[in-house]
Every structure is written in structure tokens, then in C-alpha cells.
Write an enzyme that holds these catalytic residues in place. Structure first.
Site: not given
Ligand SMILES: Cc1ncc(COP(=O)(O)O)c(C=O)c1O
Length: 481
Positions: A79, A131-132, A222, A265, A388, A454
Site C-alpha cells: 500500500y 481535450f474533452t 500534456d 497511450k 470527434r 458522446f
Molecule cells: C491528450 C489527452 N489528454 C488526456 C486524456 C485523458 O486520459 P485518460 O483517458 O487516460 O483519462 C487523453 C485521453 O485520450 C488524451 O488524449
């Protein structure tokens, strides 16, 4: 590695052997139509038993290496104080040069912690593109997200090598307009996801850092798709042609105040992290970690994945690992272009993006062309892609539709999972679909969630076009395909 054949044709060659395989199945078009109807014309809601090639995302769907799997077997499941965490922290220090590492369960968790620690109501967060989940977290913290991309960013037929660049003149203007004290940080997203996996240049990153630093604004990076951005810098930025991916990564990271990534990724594991050299930033973020994620040495990740992430961070510096998906995408886009199918150029990282505005010119944005295209691709091929576009953009506070800058069907290439015959199949079915594009009509929502609609939203095809498309497909290929 791109290989030139004796006839001059260039193909991406997989620089790995396949030792473990997973069977896939092609269900006939009639079942695909039924599955699409059950899923409410939302590819997120399909079940994988109905999918031939799962190209929804490259997130958490990549093939791990033998060394990553081996590392998972020696995980130190504790842990607190796990040695596996210290291996990850060593890899972060070695590859990215950061002294402090905070593991989190995935990328959006990093965004959540950054929002908690740095963003307050009334703030303006500047970035090359959103990003979303990024936008959702910063807006939920009361901030406005301002994208300051270049004019070239939204040109889907561009030859510009760095469409992910941030416009530095607009950056200066935004800092003047809002004041540095209202800007918690500038965020640069590598291989910018929603603009079609487009990278920024090191020259641009350096210029952004210079301006941000002059105003004492931290630079947040990021790095979810960091190795691909480094690969593109090597390919497309002359000064770096002879530099290794590792050297390019090191040079990028020297400019960064706070790094975060979804590890799903570039490093092919299920996890994420935040890293920095600033003890004061680390101290601001750390208290939130046990509240939302877990203790400092696992942060919500499985310890096995932490072991694999340490290996993955080193492996992503291999040019054949960093380049595998950009090279497959380049080939995919090139083949679509040969057949006249409108794919986004230049080819980016993460996915082959098909331009729904040019593919389905007869469908207005109010009827969601990118969503319709993703559904049609599935009916015509069994390939799952992702919308997208406007469906991925939530309504504003007054309930008005916000039309997305781009309408794309994203056909992701999970790393080391699919082969060239899969790509050729995708090219063939997309070409057939393009020739029958008039059969595809728009969509309308029948169930519409308020946030990130989405994921769970359900839609209906206008004029029941799905059935007509499936019938046309059967007429050409027979009932079994
Ligand atoms: C550029 C970017 N930032 C953040 C994220 C969010 O990451 P996660 O899906 O691991 O939460 C993603 C996910 O696709 C992403 O492409």
C-alpha cells in the site's frame, strides 16, 4: 520502420514479432445494423463481440512488450513505500528529468488534481487545443478554456508539419487581455488529439515557454502522446533529424514546469502520472492524491501496471516504438488519398482521421455528420471508430448546440495490435462507403446526457438510413460479409 520495396513502394514494417494472439470475428452486415441500433448509433455503446477491428481508441488498447509483461510479474504490492513506485520514479527521472512523480489512475485524474490545485473560478486556462476531459475538469473548477491555435490548425487538407502549434502572438494578446494572475498555466498538448493527432514543433514549445516564463506563468505539458510528438519532431523539424527520440524528449522536458500524461497511450499501460521538478508544485498537488486516487506510491494504479510503465517509458524512446503508429497512419492516409477518400492531412499520430464535412457534404453540423460517418463505417465494415465533432462537444450553459471546429471520424491505430492487411481492409470498406455516401443521412439525439454526452448518448438515424446502407452492402458483398 518504413521499408522501401524494390518497386519503390514504401510500407511500414512491424519491428516486433507477434507471440500472443487474440481471435477476432466479422459478424454479417445484418447483425452489424442490429448492433448499431441497439447501441443507439453511438459506437461507444457497441459490444466487442460485434466488432472486427476495434479502432475506437489507442487508449489502454495497445500491445505490451515481453519486457513489460515480465516486469508485471515482479510487482511489489504494498500500500505504501512500494519498490515498484521507486522504479517508476527512477524511469521518470532518467527519461523525462523530473524529480517528483505522482502516479494517478489515468490521464483525466491528473487533470482533476491539477484543477483542484491550480484552477479557481474566473481563471482562464490557455492551451493549444482542448481535450474533452481537460475542458470538463477546468470548466468544472470554474475556469474558461481558451484555445489559441494557429490558423492552420483547422485546415484538414494542410501540408503544414506542425498544426498543433500554439499561436504565440495570440498568446501575448491573451496574457495582456486577461492578466497573468488570472492564468494558472499554459497547457501544451502533444500530438493534439482533437485536431487530428497533430504535433507541435520544439521551436514553438520554446517560444511558448519564453513568453509564459516572462509572465511567471507555469507551462503544463500534456504528454499523453509524447513519444509520437517527439517522433514527428525528428521527422519534420530539420534541426532534430539526427537527434534520438531520447534527446528530443530531454530537450522538450527542460522547458516544462508540470508534466502529466495518460500512460494508456505512449507507454501502453493503464495508468497516468504528474511529474515536476518544483517542490512547491508537488506539495500543492500531493494532498489531493489520497483524497481522489490513492497513496503517494500507487495513486490508484495497479502496482503491476506501475512496473510496466517504468519499462514502457524507456521503450517509448526506441524510434521503432515511437514511430509505429505514425507510420501506419501515414500509410493508411496515403491509401485513402489514392482512392479519393477525404482523410485529414498531414497524417498525424494516434489515428487516421476522416473528414466528415468533406465526406458527407450533404449533412449539416446540426445533424452530426461525424457521428453518422462513424456509425456508417461500422455498418459497412465491422470497424469501430469514434466521433470527434459536435457530438463530442457539449451544449453551452443555455442549452444551445456548440458546433465543433472539425467533424472527424477517428479511426485509431492501437500500437502493435493490427497489421497491414487490416489497414488494407479498412481502406477498401471506406472506399466503398465513400462511393455510397449519398445513402448516409444525419442523426438526432433520443437520449442526451448533459456532460460528455458522446459517451452515453443515444441517437436515431434520420430516414432510417442505416437499414438502406446495410441492404446496399449486402447487395454488393453477399449476406455473410
Ligand atoms: C491528450 C489527452 N489528454 C488526456 C486524456 C485523458 O486520459 P485518460 O483517458 O487516460 O483519462 C487523453 C485521453 O485520450 C488524451 O488524449
Amino acid at each position: 520502420m518504413n521499408i522501401t520495396l524494390s518497386n519503390g513502394k514504401v510500407i511500414p514494417m512491424e519491428m516486433h514479432k507477434v507471440r500472443i494472439v487474440q481471435a477476432i470475428h466479422l459478424v454479417p452486415a445484418a447483425r452489424r445494423l442490429q448492433a448499431m441500433e441497439e447501441a443507439g448509433y453511438n459506437t461507444f455503446l457497441l459490444r466487442t463481440k460485434d466488432i472486427l477491428l476495434d479502432m475506437l481508441t489507442d487508449s489502454g488498447t495497445n500491445a505490451m512488450s515481453d519486457n513489460q509483461l515480465a516486469a508485471m510479474m515482479v510487482a511489489d504490492d504494498a500500500y505504501a513505500g512500494s519498490e515498484s513506485f521507486y522504479k517508476l520514479a527512477d524511469a521518470v527521472q532518467e527519461i523525462l528529468g523530473f524529480a517528483y512523480t505522482i502516479p494517478v489512475h489515468q490521464g483525466r485524474a491528473a487533470e482533476h488534481l491539477l484543477a483542484k490545485a491550480f484552477v479557481k473560478p474566473g481563471d482562464v486556462v490557455l492551451m493549444n487545443y482542448h481535450f474533452t476531459t481537460t475542458r470538463a475538469h477546468f470548466e468544472l473548477a470554474g475556469a474558461t478554456v481558451l484555445e489559441i491555435f494557429t490558423d492552420e490548425a483547422l485546415n484538414t487538407q494542410s501540408t503544414h508539419p506542425f498544426r498543433g502549434n500554439l499561436d504565440v502572438l495570440k498568446l501575448e494578446d491573451a496574457i495582456q487581455k486577461y492578466g497573468a494572475d488570472k492564468i494558472p498555466f499554459v497547457r501544451m498538448e502533444a500530438t493534439t488529439n482533437l485536431v487530428g493527432g497533430q504535433p507541435f514543433s520544439l521551436e514553438n514549445l520554446r517560444a511558448v515557454k519564453k513568453i509564459a516564463a516572462a509572465h511567471h506563468i507555469p507551462l503544463v505539458f500534456d504528454g499523453s502522446l509524447i513519444s509520437e510528438n517527439a517522433y514527428f519532431i525528428k521527422q519534420r523539424e530539420a534541426a532534430y533529424a539526427d537527434r534520438s527520440i531520447r534527446e528530443i524528449l530531454a530537450e522538450m522536458m527542460e522547458l516544462v514546469d508540470i508534466f502529466y500524461m495518460s500512460a494508456r497511450k505512449s507507454t501502453s499501460v493503464r495508468g497516468g502520472m504528474i511529474a515536476t521538478n518544483r517542490k512547491d508544485y508537488y506539495d500543492r498537488i500531493l494532498p489531493w492524491l489520497p483524497v481522489y486516487e490513492g497513496f503517494a506510491t500507487y495513486g490508484g494504479m495497479s502496482i503491476k501496471e506501475i512496473e510496466a510503465m517504468a519499462v514502457g517509458l524507456r521503450e517509448m524512446t526506441d524510434v521503432n516504438v515511437a514511430g509505429i503508429s505514425p507510420e501506419f497512419i501515414q500509410y493508411f492516409v496515403g491509401r485513402l488519398q489514392e482512392n479519393g477518400v477525404p482523410a485529414v492531412t498531414p497524417p498525424g499520430g494516434l489515428a487516421c482521421h476522416v473528414d466528415a464535412k468533406r465526406f458527407l457534404t450533404h449533412i449539416p453540423q446540426s445533424e452530426y455528420p461525424a457521428g453518422a460517418l462513424a456509425a456508417a463505417i461500422y455498418i459497412a465494415s465491422g470497424i469501430r471508430s469514434m466521433e470527434r465533432g459536435t457530438i463530442s462537444t457539449d451544449r453551452d450553459a443555455n442549452g444551445n448546440e456548440v458546433y465543433a471546429d472539425l467533424e472527424l471520424a477517428r479511426i485509431a491505430i492501437p500500437r502493435r495490435v493490427y497489421t497491414l492487411s487490416h489497414i488494407e481492409y479498412a481502406v477498401d470498406r471506406l472506399t466503398w462507403l465513400y462511393q455510397h455516401r449519398d445513402l448516409v443521412k444525419g442523426l438526432k439525439f433520443i437520449e442526451e446526457p448533459k456532460v460528455l454526452r458522446f459517451f452515453f448518448g443515444k441517437l436515431q438515424p434520420l430516414e432510417n438510413w442505416g437499414a438502406e446502407l446495410a441492404r446496399a452492402f449486402e447487395a454488393d458483398f453477399g449476406p455473410e460479409c
